[in-house]
Design a protein around this motif. Structure first.
Motif, PDB file in Angstrom:
ATOM      1  N   UNK A  48       9.589 -10.256  23.049  1.00 48.96           N
ATOM      2  CA  UNK A  48       8.414  -9.403  22.861  1.00 48.96           C
ATOM      3  C   UNK A  48       8.765  -7.929  23.069  1.00 48.96           C
ATOM      4  N   UNK A  49       9.542  -7.633  24.115  1.00 46.82           N
ATOM      5  CA  UNK A  49       9.924  -6.233  24.370  1.00 46.82           C
ATOM      6  C   UNK A  49      10.778  -5.700  23.227  1.00 46.82           C
ATOM      7  N   UNK A  50      11.686  -6.531  22.710  1.00 49.55           N
ATOM      8  CA  UNK A  50      12.548  -6.098  21.604  1.00 49.55           C
ATOM      9  C   UNK A  50      11.726  -5.809  20.355  1.00 49.55           C
ATOM     10  N   UNK A  51      10.778  -6.697  20.046  1.00 49.25           N
ATOM     11  CA  UNK A  51       9.943  -6.506  18.855  1.00 49.25           C
ATOM     12  C   UNK A  51       9.082  -5.250  18.988  1.00 49.25           C
ATOM     13  N   UNK A  52       8.449  -5.066  20.156  1.00 48.38           N
ATOM     14  CA  UNK A  52       7.602  -3.892  20.365  1.00 48.38           C
ATOM     15  C   UNK A  52       8.425  -2.600  20.287  1.00 48.38           C
ATOM     16  N   UNK A  53       9.620  -2.600  20.901  1.00 45.03           N
ATOM     17  CA  UNK A  53      10.467  -1.412  20.841  1.00 45.03           C
ATOM     18  C   UNK A  53      10.902  -1.090  19.431  1.00 45.03           C
ATOM     19  N   UNK A  54      11.239  -2.115  18.641  1.00 50.81           N
ATOM     20  CA  UNK A  54      11.643  -1.891  17.242  1.00 50.81           C
ATOM     21  C   UNK A  54      10.492  -1.334  16.422  1.00 50.81           C
ATOM     22  N   UNK A  55       9.292  -1.893  16.652  1.00 57.20           N
ATOM     23  CA  UNK A  55       8.124  -1.392  15.913  1.00 57.20           C
ATOM     24  C   UNK A  55       7.840   0.060  16.262  1.00 57.20           C
ATOM     25  N   UNK A  56       7.908   0.393  17.553  1.00 58.89           N
ATOM     26  CA  UNK A  56       7.658   1.778  17.962  1.00 58.89           C
ATOM     27  C   UNK A  56       8.703   2.720  17.377  1.00 58.89           C
ATOM     28  N   UNK A  57       9.985   2.320  17.424  1.00 63.57           N
ATOM     29  CA  UNK A  57      11.039   3.174  16.873  1.00 63.57           C
ATOM     30  C   UNK A  57      10.859   3.380  15.375  1.00 63.57           C
ATOM     31  N   UNK A  58      10.516   2.307  14.661  1.00 62.84           N
ATOM     32  CA  UNK A  58      10.300   2.422  13.216  1.00 62.84           C
ATOM     33  C   UNK A  58       9.099   3.300  12.903  1.00 62.84           C
TER      34      UNK A  58
END
Length: 286
Positions: A48-58
């Protein structure tokens, strides 16, 4: 202690279990297997943290505008010719470090930036005049306030918008000096590459024009100084000639009759000298 539970006076005694737990913790060894088991137990949190971080970075990468930087390299002349007021002649002058600090200060000055802003009409560019970029939000707030019966705030004066534009323009321009060299690198940043290049070119050309204008003014001051000195010298020569003419007139040095008298007197002296030479026993008659 064997980990059993004791009942004392009707109450359960957990001290044995606590001692066993502390002993087990003290002897615990953490290795790759234990780390993997910990990650495996928390795998959904990690995912979940990885997905949220990727979405925020994108999202940030797509939302933030691209920034393009254009560069212009200027090489300054370390020597200039000045008029020496002591000897009234042209002499070379080394400017060194003071030159670089002065020129960088000129380029970064608000007066110089204001000239560029007005020349390029950057006050209409929302990148620099951020008041225009935020206007839709303000219009929405004003519409809500108007609907609620509250008075809308007055628009920002043009003078304040100009100051805001100048400040943002200065922050978008960088002046870089490499070591103690006389090369200045001017960098201009803008979301549009063509605008960034235009800013850097206009800024460098404006600086060159300003430098030439200052040199012209320096030459004009030097010419004016030399003209003043020449006028003073001419006045001094005229005054000296006038006093010399007055001296000649008072002492009658321009009387031509004196020339004949001097010649006659010289002839008499020459004749007496010849007589004295031919007859040494005679004395000169004065």
């Amino acid at each position: 202690m064997n980990g059993e539970t004791w009942v004392v006076n009707g109450q359960t005694d957990y001290r044995a279990n606590i001692d066993v737990a502390e002993a087990t913790t003290d002897g615990l060894q953490i290795g790759p297997r234990e780390i993997w088991e910990l990650i495996n137990r928390r795998r959904w949190s990690v995912i979940l943290i990885t997905i949220v971080g990727s979405i925020l970075a994108s999202t940030i990468a797509f939302v933030l505008p691209n920034q393009y930087t254009a560069q212009v390299l200027l090489v300054l002349e370390p020597r200039e010719t000045r008029i020496s007021e002591t000897v009234s002649q042209l002499e070379p002058y080394d400017r060194g470090k003071a030159l670089m600090e002065t020129e960088i200060g000129i380029i970064q000055s608000r007066a110089f930036a204001e000239a560029i802003v007005k020349k390029l009409n950057l006050i209409d560019d929302p990148t620099f005049n951020t008041y225009l970029a935020e206007n839709w939000r303000k219009n929405l707030k004003n519409s809500i306030k108007t609907a609620l019966g509250a008075p809308a705030p007055p628009p920002l004066p043009v003078a304040d918008q100009l100051e805001l534009t100048i400040s943002n323009f200065i922050s978008s321009v960088s002046i870089i000096q490499s070591g103690e060299s006389f090369a200045l690198k001017i960098e201009a940043t803008h979301p549009e590459p063509a605008t960034a290049a235009r800013l850097a070119n206009v800024l460098s050309k404006a600086y060159i024009s300003d430098t030439l204008e200052r040199k012209k003014q320096g030459v004009a001051r030097a010419v004016s100084f030399l003209k003043d000195r020449a006028s003073l010298l001419a006045s001094s020569v005229a005054d000296t000639e006038s006093r010399l003419a007055e001296h000649i007139r008072i002492n009658r040095l321009d009387d031509t009759s004196y020339d004949g008298q001097l010649r006659a007197r010289a002839s008499q002296l020459d004749a007496r000298i010849e007589i004295a030479k031919s007859n040494p026993h005679l004395s000169l008659i004065h």
